[in-house]
Write a protein that holds these residues in place. Structure first.
Motif, PDB file in Angstrom:
ATOM      1  N   GLU A  70       0.834  -1.193   0.000  1.00 50.03           N
ATOM      2  CA  GLU A  70       0.000   0.000   0.000  1.00 50.03           C
ATOM      3  C   GLU A  70       0.871   1.245   0.000  1.00 50.03           C
ATOM      4  OE1 GLU A  70      -2.381  -0.521   3.448  1.00 50.03           O
ATOM      5  OE2 GLU A  70      -3.623  -2.112   2.576  1.00 50.03           O
ATOM      6  N   GLU A  71       2.094   1.092   0.479  1.00 55.80           N
ATOM      7  CA  GLU A  71       3.122   2.117   0.374  1.00 55.80           C
ATOM      8  C   GLU A  71       4.337   1.481  -0.270  1.00 55.80           C
ATOM      9  OE1 GLU A  71       3.943   3.642   4.248  1.00 55.80           O
ATOM     10  OE2 GLU A  71       1.892   4.359   4.586  1.00 55.80           O
ATOM     11  N   ARG A  72       5.189   2.297  -0.888  1.00 53.45           N
ATOM     12  CA  ARG A  72       6.366   1.737  -1.546  1.00 53.45           C
ATOM     13  C   ARG A  72       7.622   1.989  -0.722  1.00 53.45           C
ATOM     14  NH1 ARG A  72       9.998   5.099  -3.776  1.00 53.45           N
ATOM     15  NH2 ARG A  72       9.402   7.221  -4.381  1.00 53.45           N
ATOM     16  N   PHE A  73       8.601   1.110  -0.902  1.00 51.04           N
ATOM     17  CA  PHE A  73       9.914   1.325  -0.313  1.00 51.04           C
ATOM     18  C   PHE A  73      10.637   2.420  -1.095  1.00 51.04           C
ATOM     19  CE2 PHE A  73       8.952  -3.149   0.592  1.00 51.04           C
ATOM     20  CZ  PHE A  73       9.219  -3.213   1.955  1.00 51.04           C
ATOM     21  N   ARG A  74      11.503   3.126  -0.426  1.00 54.33           N
ATOM     22  CA  ARG A  74      12.332   4.084  -1.160  1.00 54.33           C
ATOM     23  C   ARG A  74      13.241   3.329  -2.120  1.00 54.33           C
ATOM     24  NH1 ARG A  74      14.531   9.116   2.529  1.00 54.33           N
ATOM     25  NH2 ARG A  74      12.550   9.698   3.480  1.00 54.33           N
ATOM     26  N   TYR A  75      13.497   3.936  -3.247  1.00 50.46           N
ATOM     27  CA  TYR A  75      14.316   3.289  -4.266  1.00 50.46           C
ATOM     28  C   TYR A  75      15.733   3.034  -3.749  1.00 50.46           C
ATOM     29  CZ  TYR A  75      10.536   4.674  -7.400  1.00 50.46           C
ATOM     30  OH  TYR A  75       9.312   4.845  -7.991  1.00 50.46           O
ATOM     31  N   GLY A  76      16.254   1.857  -4.069  1.00 46.95           N
ATOM     32  CA  GLY A  76      17.611   1.510  -3.671  1.00 46.95           C
ATOM     33  C   GLY A  76      17.764   1.095  -2.225  1.00 46.95           C
ATOM     34  N   SER A  77      16.654   0.888  -1.527  1.00 42.05           N
ATOM     35  CA  SER A  77      16.722   0.585  -0.100  1.00 42.05           C
ATOM     36  C   SER A  77      17.119  -0.865   0.164  1.00 42.05           C
ATOM     37  CB  SER A  77      15.370   0.866   0.565  1.00 42.05           C
ATOM     38  OG  SER A  77      15.095   2.244   0.586  1.00 42.05           O
ATOM     39  N   ALA A 128      13.359  -6.379  -6.514  1.00 41.24           N
ATOM     40  CA  ALA A 128      14.463  -5.631  -7.127  1.00 41.24           C
ATOM     41  C   ALA A 128      13.950  -4.614  -8.140  1.00 41.24           C
ATOM     42  CB  ALA A 128      15.438  -6.590  -7.795  1.00 41.24           C
ATOM     43  N   HIS A 129      12.905  -5.006  -8.873  1.00 43.76           N
ATOM     44  CA  HIS A 129      12.351  -4.120  -9.901  1.00 43.76           C
ATOM     45  C   HIS A 129      11.664  -2.911  -9.277  1.00 43.76           C
ATOM     46  CE1 HIS A 129      10.378  -2.843 -13.612  1.00 43.76           C
ATOM     47  NE2 HIS A 129       9.232  -2.835 -12.958  1.00 43.76           N
ATOM     48  N   GLU A 130      10.806  -3.146  -8.286  1.00 47.75           N
ATOM     49  CA  GLU A 130      10.019  -2.058  -7.719  1.00 47.75           C
ATOM     50  C   GLU A 130      10.850  -1.126  -6.831  1.00 47.75           C
ATOM     51  OE1 GLU A 130       6.501  -3.612  -5.880  1.00 47.75           O
ATOM     52  OE2 GLU A 130       5.508  -3.854  -7.826  1.00 47.75           O
ATOM     53  N   THR A 131      11.938  -1.642  -6.273  1.00 50.56           N
ATOM     54  CA  THR A 131      12.820  -0.775  -5.476  1.00 50.56           C
ATOM     55  C   THR A 131      13.955  -0.198  -6.320  1.00 50.56           C
ATOM     56  OG1 THR A 131      14.183  -2.659  -4.795  1.00 50.56           O
ATOM     57  CG2 THR A 131      12.355  -2.045  -3.342  1.00 50.56           C
ATOM     58  N   LYS A 132      13.968  -0.509  -7.588  1.00 50.09           N
ATOM     59  CA  LYS A 132      15.000  -0.022  -8.515  1.00 50.09           C
ATOM     60  C   LYS A 132      16.406  -0.345  -8.001  1.00 50.09           C
ATOM     61  CE  LYS A 132      12.224   3.607 -10.646  1.00 50.09           C
ATOM     62  NZ  LYS A 132      12.135   5.027 -11.063  1.00 50.09           N
ATOM     63  N   GLY A 133      16.622  -1.653  -7.777  1.00 47.01           N
ATOM     64  CA  GLY A 133      17.947  -2.095  -7.352  1.00 47.01           C
ATOM     65  C   GLY A 133      18.113  -2.257  -5.866  1.00 47.01           C
ATOM     66  N   GLY A 134      17.006  -2.362  -5.135  1.00 46.71           N
ATOM     67  CA  GLY A 134      17.097  -2.574  -3.695  1.00 46.71           C
ATOM     68  C   GLY A 134      17.405  -4.028  -3.367  1.00 46.71           C
TER      69      GLY A 134
END
Length: 207
Positions: A104-111, A144-150
């Motif tokens: 419902e909320e997203r992780f910050r990118y790269g986290s 990995a996709h939704e966090t852009k490399g997390g």
């Protein structure tokens, strides 16, 4: 004098042996560590999470410098999320909330995200609700996709206790099958396993 010299030689031999036999874990964006009680799985996962978070911060700082030179908006700072307190000086952690798990909320990118004893969050018995199944499957398969490399780090005592969504998102995982505690260091004996059909596993390597 002879005793001190013998101890020094033994210590040097041990250090050489340790360096030559120590193996670096090759992990991906989704990493699972299993092991019995007090084998060091939490210790290992937390160490990997902090190690990777330092790298993520270094990448973020480089991206910020590049953005400033180009007069572009600064990228958001990655966070270290966890469902247990792991903050230390210079590395504050963000709580792993239900809203993040339910997407419902997203992780910050790269986290970097750490799930301690993940079976308490996503257990093998939590399969009666199809919406939950789909949410968890998307959470782990697309991490990995939704966090852009997390990076996601997960630990549990046994893969059988986890929700199937995690097992279906992994091809391999690590098992700590022995721990040797010495006066100045703890040695973890780790085996890499392969998921054959999403449930059964075979040993791949020991280190």
């Amino acid at each position: 004098m002879f005793i001190m010299l013998s101890l020094l030689v033994a210590f040097v031999v041990f250090v050489v042996w340790y360096i030559t036999h120590k193996k670096r874990l090759k992990y991906g964006n989704l990493t699972l560590v299993t092991g019995g009680v007090k084998t060091g799985k939490t210790e290992l996962c937390v160490a990997l999470a902090f190690k990777q978070y330092r790298k993520q911060l270094a990448n973020w700082k480089r991206a910020c410098r590049k953005a400033r030179r180009r007069y572009e908006p600064l990228p958001e700072k990655p966070l270290l999320y966890s469902n247990m307190p792991i903050g230390k000086k210079g590395f504050e952690y963000a709580p792993l909330t239900l809203e993040l798990i339910k997407r419902e909320e997203r992780f910050r990118y790269g986290s970097v995200v750490y799930f301690n004893e993940v079976s308490f969050i996503a257990g093998s018995k939590d399969i009666k609700d199809e919406d939950i199944n789909d949410t968890l499957l998307s959470l782990f398969k697309l991490c990995a996709h939704e966090t852009k490399g997390g990076y996601f780090f997960i630990d549990t005592q046994a893969p059988q206790d986890m929700h199937y969504s995690i097992k279906r998102s992994l091809s391999t995982y690590f098992t700590i099958y022995k721990r040797t505690t010495l006066p100045i260091i703890s040695l973890l004996w780790i085996r890499e396993n392969i998921f054959v059909d999403g449930e059964n596993t075979v040993a791949m390597d020991s280190q």
